[in-house]
Design a protein around this motif. Sequence first.
Motif, PDB file in Angstrom:
ATOM      1  N   ARG A   1      47.655  18.516  -4.764  1.00 29.81           N
ATOM      2  CA  ARG A   1      46.949  18.003  -5.944  1.00 29.81           C
ATOM      3  C   ARG A   1      45.789  17.117  -5.532  1.00 29.81           C
ATOM      4  O   ARG A   1      44.709  17.181  -6.119  1.00 29.81           O
ATOM      5  CB  ARG A   1      47.923  17.220  -6.836  1.00 29.81           C
ATOM      6  N   ARG A   2      46.024  16.275  -4.535  1.00 27.15           N
ATOM      7  CA  ARG A   2      44.939  15.397  -4.070  1.00 27.15           C
ATOM      8  C   ARG A   2      43.815  16.203  -3.449  1.00 27.15           C
ATOM      9  O   ARG A   2      42.645  15.892  -3.639  1.00 27.15           O
ATOM     10  CB  ARG A   2      45.476  14.385  -3.069  1.00 27.15           C
TER      11      ARG A   2
ATOM     12  N   ASP B   1      44.387  13.757  -9.166  1.00 27.04           N
ATOM     13  CA  ASP B   1      45.227  12.635  -8.734  1.00 27.04           C
ATOM     14  C   ASP B   1      46.412  12.405  -9.633  1.00 27.04           C
ATOM     15  O   ASP B   1      47.434  11.881  -9.198  1.00 27.04           O
ATOM     16  CB  ASP B   1      44.382  11.349  -8.656  1.00 27.04           C
TER      17      ASP B   1
ATOM     18  N   THR C   1      50.078  16.280  -1.966  1.00 30.07           N
ATOM     19  CA  THR C   1      48.929  16.508  -1.089  1.00 30.07           C
ATOM     20  C   THR C   1      48.046  17.646  -1.596  1.00 30.07           C
ATOM     21  O   THR C   1      46.824  17.569  -1.509  1.00 30.07           O
ATOM     22  CB  THR C   1      49.376  16.788   0.355  1.00 30.07           C
TER      23      THR C   1
END
Length: 153
Positions: free
Chosen positions: A139-140, A145, A137
């Motif tokens: 990283r997003r 991605d 989460t």
Amino acid sequence: MTALERAFLHLANGLVTITGVVYAVMRYLMHPADEWAVVNHPWQPHAQHLHLLAAPLLVFAVGFAWSRHALPKLRNGDAGRSSGLGLMAGFVPLTVSGALIQTAVDPAWRAVWVVVHLAASGLWLTALALHQLRSITSRRAAGHDSQPTAVDP
């Protein structure tokens, strides 16, 4: 951590988890067909042996994670993820109790170490899942991605 190191960690964790669950089901949830049987299932000793052989792989993998991922983040002052610190701290009772189960002579102490090991295993798996989820989460949210292929920043 490199992608290979992460894969090794997940593979080792998967092997230890699967063999541990299979052994625990056979040992604690099954009943022998023969009243004179020493084990609850014919494959029970094999599951135990596979678990004991896979466990050192996880110890090595966690050592990689500590040296290549956790320690550099601590040194850089990036200790913001309590899930990672809890994960590393929780690995100690998991490992120690696993060894003490094998070496305890007194059945009462062995039972204590089994309970500690089962509880630590559950906490380890929960903490690892939370750590992975938080990593994905974050990283997003940062717009990354895909996972990095070299050492984490």
